[in-house]
Design an enzyme around this catalytic site. Structure first.
Site, mmCIF file in Angstrom:
data_model
loop_
_atom_site.group_PDB
_atom_site.id
_atom_site.type_symbol
_atom_site.label_atom_id
_atom_site.label_comp_id
_atom_site.label_asym_id
_atom_site.label_seq_id
_atom_site.Cartn_x
_atom_site.Cartn_y
_atom_site.Cartn_z
ATOM 1 C CE1 TYR A 144 0.016 4.629 -2.954
ATOM 2 C CE2 TYR A 144 0.053 3.159 -4.841
ATOM 3 C CZ TYR A 144 -0.058 3.355 -3.484
ATOM 4 O OH TYR A 144 -0.242 2.266 -2.655
ATOM 5 C CG ASP A 239 -5.024 11.456 -3.355
ATOM 6 O OD1 ASP A 239 -4.570 10.387 -3.812
ATOM 7 O OD2 ASP A 239 -4.964 11.757 -2.145
ATOM 8 C CE LYS A 267 1.007 9.616 2.207
ATOM 9 N NZ LYS A 267 1.935 8.495 2.333
HETATM 10 N N1 HOZ Z 1 2.202 5.013 -0.278
HETATM 11 C C1 HOZ Z 1 3.374 5.072 0.544
HETATM 12 C C2 HOZ Z 1 4.421 5.832 -0.220
HETATM 13 N N2 HOZ Z 1 3.890 6.924 -1.011
HETATM 14 C C3 HOZ Z 1 3.810 3.667 0.976
HETATM 15 C C4 HOZ Z 1 5.267 3.485 1.084
HETATM 16 C C5 HOZ Z 1 5.598 2.055 1.478
HETATM 17 O O1 HOZ Z 1 5.413 1.148 0.650
HETATM 18 O O2 HOZ Z 1 6.034 1.869 2.640
#
Ligand code: HOZ
Length: 428
Positions: A144, A239, A267
């Protein structure tokens, strides 16, 4: 545990926000019950609006590596806020954070601050396409990279959680420019490059995938990506939104010695406030506006609050002992959980790296997206609820990573082990 206030707030929230949330995974759609509305957080704990206390293993999905409401971070935010919240102009904290990150990432000659990991990855692939004059991007199933159109194909995190392989609304032309390979499967990469090598602008990879649960790179796999991209004139983008400053004071590139052309971050570098960044080779970054023609902008990029929070966090992390201490707690916790699951005869696999771990409800070894899909997500859902009842807050998805922080002590680990034992007895 009482949940009535969260329940009432959630019902009201569903009237105004899709799924009652601002980001899908936290809607609890993949686990039992409804989301908890958090009143406050401190150290390793969360406190919901009904007054329940939880040991937190979500850590806001990674940013809170120091634990919640760390005094040094709060002090930095308050001090910065008293001088204004956003200037629409450069500020010293922005420069200091840029200098700090670039010195921690030798592959990063220059860096651009943005406001999320998604912005960072979207910008990085735009830059890669401009620099190479090629259109295709290679990503890996289950990885992701935020919700940019190019990435929402066989993606991890919320798409995997919801079982949506590819998001509606992504144009067919975009889908065709995203080539999928399998993580830890070098042959799938070789085959893709044999067929499309001349068209591939970049390979983007989570060097340690954390959005399909935690999957560890097998020996030589990442090195192979560096080799094949270099030979084909494509760029390699690490990433490190999750792994940046998570596993060490640097990134997975620090641990492996692999030099990507571009790196994306987020983050942790924001200290709990919205920040992303992308950076890398000077010749590439000098193509970014206003230095070069590749356009990217952001009203709140580099804002003083987020820069100050990120800077305060990274300064704390320069105390290398923090990583060793987190590793000790993580190793102890996962070792005890392994014994517990074995003794109770459960089918499980625990993948761990530093302060990140995932408990998969499967007897398969987990080294790939295909392996991850053997997990019993219904069992995870019941486990998650039973843990909540015991005061332990795991990610509301089998496909999100558990994060420890520097605030987690061995006492938290022992309480978690006791909670897991009771939770497993509940769902047996
Ligand atoms: N990308 C975040 C988790 N890998 C988002 C999580 C969420 O939807 O709060």
């Amino acid at each position: 545990m009482p949940y009535s206030k969260s329940e009432t707030l959630f019902q009201e929230a569903c009237k105004y926000m899709p799924g009652g949330v601002s980001s899908p995974v936290r809607a609890f759609k993949a686990v039992e019950g409804h989301p908890l509305f958090i009143q406050k957080a401190q150290g390793s704990k969360l406190y919901d609006v009904d007054g329940n206390e939880y040991i937190d293993y979500v850590s806001s999905f990674g940013p809170l590596i120091l634990g919640h409401a760390h005094p040094a971070v709060l002090e930095a935010i308050v001090e910065a806020a008293q001088r204004g919240t956003s200037y629409g102009a450069p500020c010293e904290a922005e420069l200091e954070l840029a200098q700090t990150i670039c010195s921690a990432f030798p592959a990063m000659d220059k860096i651009r601050m943005v406001n999320s990991g998604t912005e960072a990855t979207m910008s990085a692939i735009r830059l890669a396409r401009a620099a190479t004059g090629r259109d295709k991007i290679v990503k890996f199933e289950g990885c992701y990279h935020g919700h940019g159109d190019s990435f929402l194909i066989q993606s991890g995190s919320g798409l995997l959680t919801a079982g949506i392989p590819t998001s509606p609304g992504v144009p067919q032309a975009t889908i065709q420019d995203t080539l999928l390979c399998r993580f830890n499967d070098a042959a799938s990469v070789t085959q893709t490059f044999e067929k499309h090598g001349e068209e591939i602008a970049a390979v983007i990879v989570e060097p340690v995938p954390g959005n399909m649960g935690l999957v560890l790179p097998q020996l030589g796999f990442l090195e192979g990506l560096r080799d094949i991209t270099r030979k084909s004139g494509s760029l390699l983008i690490f990433d490190e939104v999750i792994t940046g400053f998570r596993l060490c004071y640097g990134g997975m590139q620090t641990i492996t010695g692999i030099t990507p052309d571009l790196t994306t971050l987020g983050k942790i570098i924001g200290g709990g406030l919205p920040v992303g960044a992308y950076g890398g080779r000077k010749d590439l970054m000098d193509m970014v506006a206003p230095e070069g023609p590749v356009y990217q902008a952001g009203t709140l990029s580099g804002n003083p609050l987020a820069m100050s929070a990120g800077l305060a966090s990274l300064r704390m992390l320069q105390d290398g002992d923090l990583y060793d201490r987190m590793d000790v707690v993580s190793y102890y916790l996962c070792g005890q959980l392994q014994t517990l699951f074995e003794e109770q005869g459960w089918f499980y696999t625990i993948n761990r790296m530093g302060s990140m771990f995932t408990i998969f409800f499967t007897e398969e070894e987990i080294n790939s997206y295909e392996d991850v899909k053997t997990s019993n997500t219904e069992q995870y859902a019941r486990f998650h609820r039973a843990l909540l009842e015991q005061g332990v807050y795991f990610p509301p998805s089998q496909f999100e990573v558990c994060f420890l922080s520097a605030a987690h002590q061995l006492e938290d680990a022992d309480k978690t082990i006791a909670a897991v034992e009771k939770a497993l007895a509940t769902i047996k």
